[in-house]
Design a protein around this motif. Structure first.
Motif, mmCIF file in Angstrom:
data_model
loop_
_atom_site.group_PDB
_atom_site.id
_atom_site.type_symbol
_atom_site.label_atom_id
_atom_site.label_comp_id
_atom_site.label_asym_id
_atom_site.label_seq_id
_atom_site.Cartn_x
_atom_site.Cartn_y
_atom_site.Cartn_z
ATOM 1 N N ALA A 291 19.880 40.196 45.353
ATOM 2 C CA ALA A 291 19.427 39.535 46.500
ATOM 3 C C ALA A 291 19.872 38.514 46.945
ATOM 4 C CB ALA A 291 17.696 39.318 46.056
ATOM 5 N N SER A 292 20.740 37.742 46.335
ATOM 6 C CA SER A 292 21.727 36.794 46.712
ATOM 7 C C SER A 292 23.069 36.940 46.925
ATOM 8 C CB SER A 292 21.304 35.702 45.665
ATOM 9 O OG SER A 292 19.933 35.276 45.598
ATOM 10 N N ALA A 293 23.576 36.268 48.019
ATOM 11 C CA ALA A 293 25.123 36.349 48.448
ATOM 12 C C ALA A 293 26.194 35.190 47.481
ATOM 13 C CB ALA A 293 25.333 36.429 49.789
ATOM 14 N N ASP A 294 25.577 34.230 47.216
ATOM 15 C CA ASP A 294 26.408 33.140 47.095
ATOM 16 C C ASP A 294 26.624 33.389 45.563
ATOM 17 O OD1 ASP A 294 27.779 30.781 46.463
ATOM 18 O OD2 ASP A 294 26.077 29.461 47.464
ATOM 19 N N PRO A 295 27.948 33.290 45.103
ATOM 20 C CA PRO A 295 28.301 33.584 43.801
ATOM 21 C C PRO A 295 27.979 32.073 42.860
ATOM 22 C CG PRO A 295 30.164 33.428 44.985
ATOM 23 C CD PRO A 295 29.170 33.476 45.916
ATOM 24 N N ALA A 296 27.743 30.977 43.763
ATOM 25 C CA ALA A 296 27.474 30.004 42.871
ATOM 26 C C ALA A 296 26.091 29.968 42.311
ATOM 27 C CB ALA A 296 27.642 28.632 43.589
ATOM 28 N N HIS A 297 25.298 30.699 42.983
ATOM 29 C CA HIS A 297 23.650 30.909 42.489
ATOM 30 C C HIS A 297 23.487 32.332 41.889
ATOM 31 C CE1 HIS A 297 22.573 27.360 44.610
ATOM 32 N NE2 HIS A 297 23.193 27.643 45.705
ATOM 33 N N PHE A 298 24.484 33.225 42.199
ATOM 34 C CA PHE A 298 24.375 34.614 41.740
ATOM 35 C C PHE A 298 25.659 34.986 41.368
ATOM 36 C CE2 PHE A 298 23.143 39.239 42.656
ATOM 37 C CZ PHE A 298 22.577 39.471 41.254
ATOM 38 N N PRO A 299 26.006 34.820 40.142
ATOM 39 C CA PRO A 299 27.674 35.356 39.800
ATOM 40 C C PRO A 299 27.631 36.640 39.680
ATOM 41 C CG PRO A 299 26.595 33.920 38.176
ATOM 42 C CD PRO A 299 25.584 33.891 39.117
ATOM 43 N N LEU A 300 27.623 37.712 40.441
ATOM 44 C CA LEU A 300 27.323 38.907 39.976
ATOM 45 C C LEU A 300 28.827 39.588 39.697
ATOM 46 C CD1 LEU A 300 25.727 41.804 39.748
ATOM 47 C CD2 LEU A 300 26.137 42.049 42.003
ATOM 48 N N ARG A 301 29.663 39.116 40.502
ATOM 49 C CA ARG A 301 31.099 39.601 40.374
ATOM 50 C C ARG A 301 31.655 39.065 39.108
ATOM 51 N NH1 ARG A 301 36.050 39.866 43.488
ATOM 52 N NH2 ARG A 301 37.761 40.060 41.783
ATOM 53 N N ALA A 302 31.560 37.932 38.779
ATOM 54 C CA ALA A 302 31.888 37.388 37.588
ATOM 55 C C ALA A 302 31.383 37.980 36.490
ATOM 56 C CB ALA A 302 31.704 35.882 37.365
ATOM 57 N N THR A 303 30.015 38.517 36.581
ATOM 58 C CA THR A 303 29.218 39.016 35.477
ATOM 59 C C THR A 303 29.812 40.477 34.961
ATOM 60 O OG1 THR A 303 27.195 37.650 35.733
ATOM 61 C CG2 THR A 303 26.917 39.705 34.590
ATOM 62 N N VAL A 304 29.771 41.193 36.280
ATOM 63 C CA VAL A 304 30.314 42.583 36.056
ATOM 64 C C VAL A 304 31.931 42.772 35.706
ATOM 65 C CG1 VAL A 304 30.989 44.561 37.559
ATOM 66 C CG2 VAL A 304 28.845 43.443 37.876
ATOM 67 N N ASP A 305 32.798 41.818 36.286
ATOM 68 C CA ASP A 305 34.141 41.677 35.588
ATOM 69 C C ASP A 305 34.087 41.599 34.177
ATOM 70 O OD1 ASP A 305 35.037 42.208 38.016
ATOM 71 O OD2 ASP A 305 35.869 40.060 38.429
ATOM 72 N N ALA A 306 33.084 40.612 33.482
ATOM 73 C CA ALA A 306 33.149 40.281 32.124
ATOM 74 C C ALA A 306 32.742 41.456 31.523
ATOM 75 C CB ALA A 306 32.280 39.068 31.858
ATOM 76 N N LEU A 307 31.805 41.969 32.147
ATOM 77 C CA LEU A 307 31.187 43.126 31.280
ATOM 78 C C LEU A 307 31.977 44.422 31.122
ATOM 79 C CD1 LEU A 307 27.462 43.042 32.906
ATOM 80 C CD2 LEU A 307 28.109 42.509 30.145
ATOM 81 N N MET A 308 32.983 44.408 32.341
ATOM 82 C CA MET A 308 33.834 45.648 32.432
ATOM 83 C C MET A 308 34.979 45.402 31.496
ATOM 84 S SD MET A 308 33.653 46.694 36.472
ATOM 85 C CE MET A 308 34.963 48.135 36.003
ATOM 86 N N GLU A 309 35.471 44.254 31.387
ATOM 87 C CA GLU A 309 36.588 43.645 30.287
ATOM 88 C C GLU A 309 35.964 43.897 28.955
ATOM 89 O OE1 GLU A 309 39.144 39.632 29.366
ATOM 90 O OE2 GLU A 309 37.805 39.589 31.026
ATOM 91 N N GLN A 310 34.757 43.651 28.529
ATOM 92 C CA GLN A 310 34.298 44.026 27.432
ATOM 93 C C GLN A 310 34.271 45.475 27.014
ATOM 94 O OE1 GLN A 310 30.345 42.136 27.073
ATOM 95 N NE2 GLN A 310 31.134 40.050 27.803
ATOM 96 N N TRP A 311 33.934 46.321 27.998
ATOM 97 C CA TRP A 311 33.752 47.748 27.802
ATOM 98 C C TRP A 311 35.248 48.123 27.791
ATOM 99 C CZ3 TRP A 311 35.668 52.245 30.145
ATOM 100 C CH2 TRP A 311 34.842 53.449 29.650
ATOM 101 N N LEU A 312 36.198 47.727 28.614
ATOM 102 C CA LEU A 312 37.691 48.198 28.264
ATOM 103 C C LEU A 312 38.419 47.808 27.129
ATOM 104 C CD1 LEU A 312 38.384 47.828 32.142
ATOM 105 C CD2 LEU A 312 38.430 50.009 30.934
ATOM 106 N N THR A 313 38.030 46.726 26.454
ATOM 107 C CA THR A 313 38.436 46.215 25.311
ATOM 108 C C THR A 313 38.320 47.202 24.172
ATOM 109 O OG1 THR A 313 38.315 43.850 25.845
ATOM 110 C CG2 THR A 313 38.498 44.565 23.426
ATOM 111 N N ARG A 314 37.069 47.714 24.199
ATOM 112 C CA ARG A 314 36.667 49.053 23.331
ATOM 113 C C ARG A 314 37.032 50.285 23.662
ATOM 114 N NH1 ARG A 314 31.441 46.255 24.654
ATOM 115 N NH2 ARG A 314 30.652 48.363 25.564
#
Length: 281
Positions: free
Chosen positions: A74-97
């Motif tokens: 529901a929020s566009a601003d990554p400063a308040h809602f860091p969705l891209r950063a969160t998804v990138d981190a989760l995908m990196e963790q999955w790809l490490t495994r």
């Protein structure tokens, strides 16, 4: 390569206490996004109510070739809602495994309302990423629906296949996603423990009938919508705009709730214990 084909859906865990905001939102110590691993390859995210009262749930599903992010909050601003950063981190963790030379991401939506698509711009320049537009034409074109609002489509993430069913009634471009691997039925705003806003009663009823027919032949483990708005007291919801909900019921519903929705639609009823039909026509 992971074999996502199973004789029965893989059971995951919904043993989770969802963060439901804080008495003083600006002092909320919780992160902007709560992440719960339903299973090794299936993550459920929730936007903090202290960031936005809608607190939508998002879903991140991993296949062999690409992942699916369903809804962007529901929020566009990554400063308040860091969705891209969160998804990138989760995908990196999955790809490490689960290492892959190249891996993609599809960003799609249960429907096109603002509290489900606001984070789309965060993914506009992400490599190996396809963002599905929220309009009916874009949804039909990307997924290959040929007889909208009838028929079905499929989304293959690389061995992990999802069934897609047209779901208009709450919003004209709504889609319901069924994950064959887990048996989860992801219903967006068509069914969840809260206020079900009916924009078009005939279309909403047809969607419920479509889902009921689908569920008679397909294993469904849980029905997961995108919000929690009810209290644990039947027929009692939190007012719209509430940012702290300490008495929430679980997110998960069952196919029996679909039958209850259908019965309520037949008599144009509103309160139904675990949800409330709100007619906007």
């Amino acid at each position: 390569m992971i074999d996502f084909r199973t004789s029965a859906p893989v059971t995951g865990s919904l043993d989770v206490q969802w963060h439901a905001g804080w008495p003083s939102p600006k002092h909320d110590p919780a992160p902007e996004i709560q992440v719960h691993a339903y299973s090794e390859h299936t993550l459920i995210l929730r936007q903090n109510k202290s960031v936005h009262f809608e607190a939508p749930f998002l879903f991140l599903l991993f296949g062999n070739e690409r992942a699916l992010l369903l809804d962007t909050g529901a929020s566009a601003d990554p400063a308040h809602f860091p969705l891209r950063a969160t998804v990138d981190a989760l995908m990196e963790q999955w790809l490490t495994r689960n290492p892959r030379a190249e891996y993609g991401l599809v960003v799609a939506h249960t429907h096109g309302h603002g509290d489900h698509i606001a984070g789309d711009p965060q993914f506009a320049d992400r490599p190996h990423t396809e963002v599905v537009g929220p309009s009916t034409a874009e949804v039909k074109g990307f997924f290959g629906f040929e007889a909208w609002p009838e028929g079905r489509a499929e989304l293959d993430l690389g061995g992990r296949v999802l069934d897609l069913l047209p779901g208009p009634g709450h919003q004209e471009a709504a889609v319901v996603f069924h994950d064959r691997h887990t048996g989860l039925l992801l219903t967006g705003d068509s069914l969840y423990p809260g206020r079900l806003y009916v924009q078009d009663a005939a279309a909403f009823t047809a969607t419920v009938d479509r889902l009921l027919a689908f569920c008679t032949t397909t294993p469904v483990t849980h029905v997961l919508g995108c919000h929690i708005e009810m209290t644990t007291t039947p027929d009692v919801d939190y007012p719209r705009g509430t940012t702290y909900q300490p008495d929430e019921p679980p997110l998960q519903l069952t196919t029996a709730h679909l039958r209850r929705v259908r019965s309520a639609l037949a008599v144009h009823d509103g309160p139904c214990g675990d949800f409330i039909l709100v007619y906007e026509e």
